[in-house]
Motif scaffolding. Structure first.
Motif, PDB file in Angstrom:
ATOM      1  N   SER A  19    -140.426 -73.561  41.555  1.00 35.74           N
ATOM      2  CA  SER A  19    -140.838 -73.236  42.923  1.00 35.74           C
ATOM      3  C   SER A  19    -139.649 -72.982  43.832  1.00 35.74           C
ATOM      4  N   MET A  20    -138.561 -73.745  43.651  1.00 33.35           N
ATOM      5  CA  MET A  20    -137.399 -73.530  44.495  1.00 33.35           C
ATOM      6  C   MET A  20    -136.795 -72.160  44.254  1.00 33.35           C
ATOM      7  N   ALA A  21    -136.750 -71.733  43.007  1.00 32.88           N
ATOM      8  CA  ALA A  21    -136.221 -70.399  42.712  1.00 32.88           C
ATOM      9  C   ALA A  21    -137.062 -69.333  43.405  1.00 32.88           C
ATOM     10  N   MET A  22    -138.372 -69.485  43.383  1.00 30.18           N
ATOM     11  CA  MET A  22    -139.238 -68.501  44.041  1.00 30.18           C
ATOM     12  C   MET A  22    -139.082 -68.544  45.556  1.00 30.18           C
ATOM     13  N   ARG A  23    -138.893 -69.750  46.138  1.00 30.51           N
ATOM     14  CA  ARG A  23    -138.678 -69.829  47.581  1.00 30.51           C
ATOM     15  C   ARG A  23    -137.392 -69.121  47.977  1.00 30.51           C
ATOM     16  N   VAL A  79    -140.105 -81.454  35.907  1.00 27.78           N
ATOM     17  CA  VAL A  79    -138.864 -82.078  35.438  1.00 27.78           C
ATOM     18  C   VAL A  79    -137.678 -81.789  36.352  1.00 27.78           C
ATOM     19  N   VAL A  80    -137.664 -80.611  36.998  1.00 32.41           N
ATOM     20  CA  VAL A  80    -136.587 -80.270  37.938  1.00 32.41           C
ATOM     21  C   VAL A  80    -137.204 -79.527  39.118  1.00 32.41           C
ATOM     22  N   SER A  81    -137.178 -80.156  40.276  1.00 33.10           N
ATOM     23  CA  SER A  81    -137.737 -79.518  41.470  1.00 33.10           C
ATOM     24  C   SER A  81    -136.748 -79.435  42.618  1.00 33.10           C
ATOM     25  N   ASP A  82    -135.579 -80.082  42.472  1.00 36.24           N
ATOM     26  CA  ASP A  82    -134.624 -80.159  43.574  1.00 36.24           C
ATOM     27  C   ASP A  82    -133.485 -79.162  43.459  1.00 36.24           C
ATOM     28  N   ARG A  83    -133.562 -78.260  42.489  1.00 33.93           N
ATOM     29  CA  ARG A  83    -132.565 -77.182  42.358  1.00 33.93           C
ATOM     30  C   ARG A  83    -133.242 -76.014  41.660  1.00 33.93           C
ATOM     31  N   PRO A  84    -132.799 -74.790  41.934  1.00 32.55           N
ATOM     32  CA  PRO A  84    -133.473 -73.624  41.356  1.00 32.55           C
ATOM     33  C   PRO A  84    -133.236 -73.512  39.848  1.00 32.55           C
ATOM     34  N   VAL A  85    -134.284 -73.123  39.145  1.00 32.40           N
ATOM     35  CA  VAL A  85    -134.229 -72.954  37.688  1.00 32.40           C
ATOM     36  C   VAL A  85    -134.780 -71.569  37.354  1.00 32.40           C
ATOM     37  N   PRO A 145    -147.896 -74.604  20.095  1.00 36.46           N
ATOM     38  CA  PRO A 145    -149.273 -74.729  19.594  1.00 36.46           C
ATOM     39  C   PRO A 145    -150.310 -73.972  20.414  1.00 36.46           C
ATOM     40  N   ASP A 146    -150.236 -74.062  21.765  1.00 32.74           N
ATOM     41  CA  ASP A 146    -151.262 -73.400  22.575  1.00 32.74           C
ATOM     42  C   ASP A 146    -150.870 -71.990  23.005  1.00 32.74           C
ATOM     43  N   LYS A 147    -149.617 -71.594  22.738  1.00 31.06           N
ATOM     44  CA  LYS A 147    -149.105 -70.247  23.033  1.00 31.06           C
ATOM     45  C   LYS A 147    -149.252 -69.873  24.513  1.00 31.06           C
ATOM     46  N   ARG A 148    -149.305 -70.865  25.395  1.00 27.97           N
ATOM     47  CA  ARG A 148    -149.421 -70.592  26.828  1.00 27.97           C
ATOM     48  C   ARG A 148    -148.049 -70.345  27.431  1.00 27.97           C
ATOM     49  N   MET A 149    -147.969 -69.314  28.284  1.00 27.58           N
ATOM     50  CA  MET A 149    -146.734 -69.038  28.995  1.00 27.58           C
ATOM     51  C   MET A 149    -146.417 -70.193  29.953  1.00 27.58           C
ATOM     52  N   PRO A 150    -145.138 -70.563  30.098  1.00 26.22           N
ATOM     53  CA  PRO A 150    -144.787 -71.630  31.032  1.00 26.22           C
ATOM     54  C   PRO A 150    -144.918 -71.163  32.484  1.00 26.22           C
ATOM     55  N   THR A 151    -144.993 -72.107  33.392  1.00 23.90           N
ATOM     56  CA  THR A 151    -145.164 -71.814  34.806  1.00 23.90           C
ATOM     57  C   THR A 151    -144.146 -72.581  35.638  1.00 23.90           C
ATOM     58  N   ALA A 152    -144.108 -72.261  36.933  1.00 20.63           N
ATOM     59  CA  ALA A 152    -143.247 -72.992  37.856  1.00 20.63           C
ATOM     60  C   ALA A 152    -143.625 -74.466  37.888  1.00 20.63           C
ATOM     61  N   ALA A 153    -144.919 -74.739  37.830  1.00  8.52           N
ATOM     62  CA  ALA A 153    -145.369 -76.132  37.867  1.00  8.52           C
ATOM     63  C   ALA A 153    -144.829 -76.921  36.684  1.00  8.52           C
ATOM     64  N   ASP A 154    -144.750 -76.294  35.530  1.00 12.25           N
ATOM     65  CA  ASP A 154    -144.211 -76.971  34.351  1.00 12.25           C
ATOM     66  C   ASP A 154    -142.750 -77.367  34.578  1.00 12.25           C
ATOM     67  N   ILE A 155    -141.973 -76.452  35.161  1.00  7.23           N
ATOM     68  CA  ILE A 155    -140.553 -76.753  35.399  1.00  7.23           C
ATOM     69  C   ILE A 155    -140.403 -77.749  36.537  1.00  7.23           C
ATOM     70  N   ASP A 156    -141.212 -77.588  37.593  1.00  7.87           N
ATOM     71  CA  ASP A 156    -141.144 -78.516  38.726  1.00  7.87           C
ATOM     72  C   ASP A 156    -141.343 -79.958  38.283  1.00  7.87           C
ATOM     73  N   PRO A 200    -125.141 -82.101  36.308  1.00  7.72           N
ATOM     74  CA  PRO A 200    -125.652 -82.433  37.639  1.00  7.72           C
ATOM     75  C   PRO A 200    -125.109 -81.500  38.714  1.00  7.72           C
ATOM     76  N   GLY A 201    -125.739 -81.558  39.871  1.00  7.79           N
ATOM     77  CA  GLY A 201    -125.330 -80.723  40.989  1.00  7.79           C
ATOM     78  C   GLY A 201    -126.520 -79.998  41.560  1.00  7.79           C
ATOM     79  N   GLY A 202    -126.258 -79.172  42.556  1.00  5.41           N
ATOM     80  CA  GLY A 202    -127.348 -78.468  43.208  1.00  5.41           C
ATOM     81  C   GLY A 202    -127.455 -77.006  42.857  1.00  5.41           C
ATOM     82  N   GLY A 203    -126.610 -76.546  41.949  1.00  7.40           N
ATOM     83  CA  GLY A 203    -126.601 -75.135  41.609  1.00  7.40           C
ATOM     84  C   GLY A 203    -127.749 -74.727  40.713  1.00  7.40           C
TER      85      GLY A 203
END
Length: 556
Positions: free
Chosen positions: A170-174, A150-156, A137-148, A121-124
């Motif tokens: 999205s936070m990492a990109m901001r 599950v985690v949107s309140d700290r940069p990933v 299975p679908d071989k699709r590249m992940p996106t910011a929306a996929d990560i958001d 935990p934490g904000g780092g």
């Protein structure tokens, strides 16, 4: 023969004590590459009190006198194995971050991120690596929306397994200031959706737009990472490695460890590009009892096949792109000339056939002004136009290749490339028959550092489970003697270390390992599963499996 009791053992990472007297090791099933494509058998080894080999014994030889005699009761002994292309700090840091290796689906990817966030935990920043959409299975590249989700309140920020693509939320990109006006840098690409919005995926050099905002690794973290990396290498029988892309901070960490007597693995360092050369020493020669060498420069010509960043002569079979050309011919030649004129060995990453063509051409242009003794290297030589393969040997180049890339990439390569290009893909045997030298490695942490699956892949073109039956494009298999040479003599030669390591011969360091079976009689699946029982460096045991031990420990 196997020693089953030892297969359930746990590992000990022990600090060696200096040898005080000559040690004679007898009754071994010794196997090493003979340098001619075959195997050299021996039965014993006399190690001097300086940690170097004094004599190699064979059948019928009289047993010399020694202060200490160790009877190994028929155990198989090999020279210490060498990874010709690894990333030492990357391996260690991966052990300290979120591990996404082997994620089987996008849902698995997201679940691991969410679980890691809860236990840390934490904000780092959350950082990690190892995802590979080709396993999903679908071989699709992940996106910011996929990560958001599950985690949107700290940069990933998460690297793909090959290090040539990364995805952030999205936070990492901001925090990085990524917006509609952000431009892709040379040698990189910001992936965008049909509306022009950044998806969160960054290819090759574009990743630096975000990674530069991640808090830097501290010296203490680097020291811990180096300990972790050495644990993994020694555990799998690696006594030396060519570190491809050593930064100034990483070199400092290695020097600290060596000065404290905590550098057990021998490291051949190649600077990460020409930019750090002003902050790094001139070619150093071997330091700290031949534990550390700095004398090379690593450059890049293109990206990787998995992210379609490998630069091809014609478009990919499954996408309307030829990949990423990192430099013009003039730019690459200028960088190579700068490194060469300063006395450094060159090692240039080239995956696609266009990149390999460019790198070979760069070396051909460089030959009149820089000596052939520079032992120039092509790192990966993964997809080479068959017409260009003879040029590798004519230019005196070393093909530094990674056998497990073929077993990992097989189905992806079939999708990305058409039949004519597959003929020059992972073409170890063809390159060797052309007269070029081979050096083998893993590119860890892209692949696992264990060299035995690499040996098995080289001789079988099969993965550790034996797939596909008969091997993928089996004409590119190499004999065990040549494969073992790639991980010993060839890797040592590629790093100007053949007078010190790579084989057990009088005057060279007594770096060797004991394993649980005769690798010359093992089938490919068994060979891939070979277990290391002990690892010795300079005549000292630095790693051993001990039955009943509670686990991996570091007796610092």
């Amino acid at each position: 023969m196997r020693t089953p009791a030892l297969l359930i053992a746990a590992a000990i990472f022990a600090v060696p004590t200096a040898a005080k007297a000559d040690t004679l090791i007898v009754n071994v099933n010794g196997i090493q590459a003979d340098g001619k494509g075959g195997l050299d058998r021996f039965t014993g080894l006399l190690v001097g009190d300086d940690g170097r080999v004094k004599r190699v014994l064979r059948d019928g030889d009289a047993q010399p006198k020694a202060d200490r005699v160790l009877d190994r009761k028929g155990m198989t002994m090999l020279p210490g194995l060498i990874d010709a292309h690894g990333h030492v700090m990357g391996l260690g840091l991966a052990a300290l971050q979120l591990d996404l290796t082997g994620t089987s689906s996008l849902d698995d990817f997201k679940a691991r991120i969410g679980a890691y966030a809860k236990t840390n935990p934490g904000g780092g920043w959350i950082t990690g690596r190892g995802w590979n959409q080709e396993l999903w299975p679908d071989k699709r590249m992940p996106t910011a929306a996929d990560i958001d989700a599950v985690v949107s309140d700290r940069p990933v920020w998460l690297e793909r397994v090959d290090g040539h693509a990364s995805v952030g939320n999205s936070m990492a990109m901001r925090l990085a200031g990524i917006g509609a006006a952000s431009k892709s840098p040379a040698g990189g690409k910001i992936e965008r959706d049909p509306t022009g919005r950044a998806t969160g995926l960054f290819i090759d050099s574009a990743a630096g737009l975000v990674s530069s905002k991640v808090p830097p690794v501290t010296p203490g973290q680097r020291d811990r990472a180096l300990v972790e990396a050495q644990r993994m290498m020694l555990r799998h029988g690696l006594t030396a490695v060519a570190d491809m892309g050593t930064s100034v901070a990483e070199w400092a960490a290695m020097r600290r460890a060596a000065a404290r007597g905590k550098l057990f693995v021998r490291v051949m360092s190649y600077a990460a590009g020409v930019e750090p050369l002003g902050a790094l020493p001139r070619p150093s020669g071997w330091l700290h009892g031949d534990r550390l060498w700095f004398g090379g420069v690593k450059l890049y010509a293109d990206g990787a096949l998995g992210s379609r960043g490998a630069w091809l002569k014609r478009p990919y079979a499954d996408a309307p792109t030829t990949g990423l050309k990192f430099h013009s011919d003039a730019q690459l030649l200028a960088m190579a000339r700068r490194a060469c004129s300063a006395g450094f060995q060159l090692a240039i990453h080239a995956i696609g056939d266009a990149a390999n063509d460019q790198v070979i051409g760069t070396y051909e242009h460089l030959r009149p002004t820089c000596p052939r003794s520079s032992r120039w290297r092509i790192e990966h030589a993964q997809v080479v136009d068959p017409a260009d393969i003879p040029r590798i040997a004519r230019a005196g180049l070393i093909a530094s290749m990674q056998p497990t890339h073929q077993t990992s990439d097989r189905t992806m390569a079939e999708a990305r490339l058409d039949e004519p290009r597959l003929k020059g893909a992972y073409a170890w045997s063809t390159i060797a028959r052309s007269g070029a030298r081979l050096a083998f490695g893993s590119d860890f942490p892209v692949e696992h550092p264990n060299p035995f699956p690499g040996l098995a892949a080289a001789v079988s073109r099969q993965d550790p489970k034996g797939a596909p039956p008969g091997g993928w494009r089996p004409e590119e298999r190499v004999p065990l003697g040549l494969a073992l040479a790639g991980f010993t003599r060839g890797a040592a030669y590629a790093g100007f270390a053949e007078q010190r390591i790579g084989s057990l011969e009088p005057g060279k360091w007594a770096d060797f390992i004991f394993v649980d079976q005769d690798i010359a009689s093992a089938d490919p699946v068994a060979l891939a599963a070979t277990k290391v029982i002990e690892t010795w460096v300079a005549g000292d045991k630095v790693y051993a499996w001990r039955e009943g031990s509670p686990g991996l420990s570091d007796n610092r």
